[in-house]
Scaffold this active site. Structure first.
Site, mmCIF file in Angstrom:
data_model
loop_
_atom_site.group_PDB
_atom_site.id
_atom_site.type_symbol
_atom_site.label_atom_id
_atom_site.label_comp_id
_atom_site.label_asym_id
_atom_site.label_seq_id
_atom_site.Cartn_x
_atom_site.Cartn_y
_atom_site.Cartn_z
ATOM 1 N N LYS A 1 31.405 38.902 39.402
ATOM 2 C CA LYS A 1 31.759 38.342 38.097
ATOM 3 C C LYS A 1 33.145 37.695 38.106
ATOM 4 C CE LYS A 1 30.593 40.689 34.320
ATOM 5 N NZ LYS A 1 30.386 41.881 33.462
ATOM 6 N N LYS B 1 41.495 23.263 31.826
ATOM 7 C CA LYS B 1 41.090 22.004 31.173
ATOM 8 C C LYS B 1 41.694 21.914 29.771
ATOM 9 C CE LYS B 1 36.669 19.962 29.753
ATOM 10 N NZ LYS B 1 36.122 20.808 28.696
ATOM 11 N N ALA C 1 42.174 31.279 44.641
ATOM 12 C CA ALA C 1 42.272 31.990 45.923
ATOM 13 C C ALA C 1 40.873 32.101 46.524
ATOM 14 C CB ALA C 1 42.868 33.372 45.704
ATOM 15 N N TYR D 1 31.172 39.232 47.708
ATOM 16 C CA TYR D 1 32.503 38.608 47.755
ATOM 17 C C TYR D 1 32.372 37.174 48.264
ATOM 18 C CZ TYR D 1 37.490 38.136 49.008
ATOM 19 O OH TYR D 1 38.795 37.736 49.110
#
Ligand code: UDP
Length: 330
Positions: free
Chosen positions: A94, A108, A117, A148
């Protein structure tokens, strides 16, 4: 003139806290954000008295609101150790996907530049060695690391889409194994694992036969690379890491010498999908950022060892230093 203001997610973590220090030293106002699932307020408590620093405890997988202007966003919130993402796989997915989407939306809305990262894990168990940015990787989406790796791959795709479709100024850093003070002693990664074992008088657990390789970068070098990339005009992914590659078995020997322990190496099963080799090709970072690592493993390990030795005794024997239970809904 207004001071530049940067939002750093994962601010209480290993890299996030070093980024907070660096940006404050560079004269920025820093907004730190962290849900403290793997982060630790101790890493940033020295900043709380500064007027340049504010902190919000918030999970960026949920809508992110920050009032006032923001010039830069650094998205560093994520569990980052294989042991952590095995324990909290859904949170890991998430924060890399929904969290990134929220922060791109914020970038934005605020007309801010965002650096996300990413990771050498986007290369999976690589068939190209050393890894260049144009290699697409070899990732098992349904393996234990998939949560991941795929979150970070989605993150890159989403970031590029905001760049090309919405014209958001984006930067993507692919971070290779990094170490230094403020790593969690019990996060399961190899360096804190070995040093913790040496300090407790336990044998060092090498997974597999130890022939797999990694290339370890000292945290100050990494932070310098992030700083330069943020201020550059390059929007493609850039590897930042130290190309000095070593086998895990040789690394264990280095830690045994460094810590002067009488313990030995013992072998444990290799975790599933553990990459066999990893080394960054940093030609691109050299060319566009004029960056390369400056701290040798010998110097960096000494500083890191001194840090771990300075921790209170109970830190050595704590099983886990995090708030997983607070977040895991069963
Ligand atoms: N490793 C090990 N002993 C440990 C912890 C890790 O031999 O106690 C190995 C692990 O299998 C991997 C390497 O060290 O090959 C680096 O693991 P780490 O978890 O630090 O990060 P990775 O680079 O795999 O994401």
């Amino acid at each position: 003139m207004d001071k530049k203001r940067v939002l750093i997610t994962g601010a209480a973590g290993f890299l996030g806290s070093h980024l907070c220090d660096r940006f404050i030293a560079e004269g920025f106002d820093v907004v730190g954000m962290d849900n403290l699932i793997t982060g630790d307020l101790k890493n940033i408590e020295h900043l709380f008295k500064l007027p340049e620093f504010v902190f919000y405890e918030h999970d960026v997988s949920n809508y992110v609101h920050v009032s006032g202007h923001i010039d830069y966003i650094l998205h560093f919130a994520s569990p980052a150790s294989p042991i952590d993402y095995l324990k909290i796989p859904i949170q890991t997915l998430k924060v890399g996907s929904l969290g990134t989407h929220n922060l791109l939306g914020l970038a934005k809305a605020k007309n801010a530049r965002i650096l996300v990262a990413s990771t050498s894990e986007v290369y999976g168990d690589p068939h190209v060695h050393p890894q260049t940015e144009d290699y697409w990787g070899n990732v098992n989406p349904v393996g234990p690391r998939g949560v991941y790796d795929e979150a970070k791959r989605f993150q890159e795709a989403m970031t590029m889409a905001y760049h090309t479709f919405h014209g958001v100024e984006t930067r993507i850093i692919r971070i290779f194994n990094t170490y230094g003070p403020r790593m969690r002693l019990n996060d399961g990664r190899v360096l804190p694992a070995f040093i913790g074992q040496a300090l407790r008088g336990e044998d060092l657990t090498v997974f597999g036969d130890g022939s797999q390789t990694r290339s370890f970068c000292y945290v100050d070098d990494l932070i310098e690379g992030i700083y330069r990339l943020l201020l550059s005009d390059y929007s493609g992914p850039v590897n930042i890491g130290n190309p000095d590659e070593i086998t895990i078995l040789d690394f264990a020997d280095e830690i045994i010498k460094l810590t002067n322990t009488s313990q030995k190496v013992i072998f444990k099963p290799l975790p599933k999908d553990d990459p066999t080799q990893r080394q960054p090709n940093i030609s691109l970072a050299r060319k566009i950022l004029g960056w390369e690592p400056k701290v040798s493993r010998q110097e960096g390990l000494k500083i890191t060892y001194d840090y771990f030795k300075s921790l209170p005794e109970e830190a050595l024997f704590k099983n886990e230093h995090n708030n997983f239970e607070k977040y895991i809904k069963r």
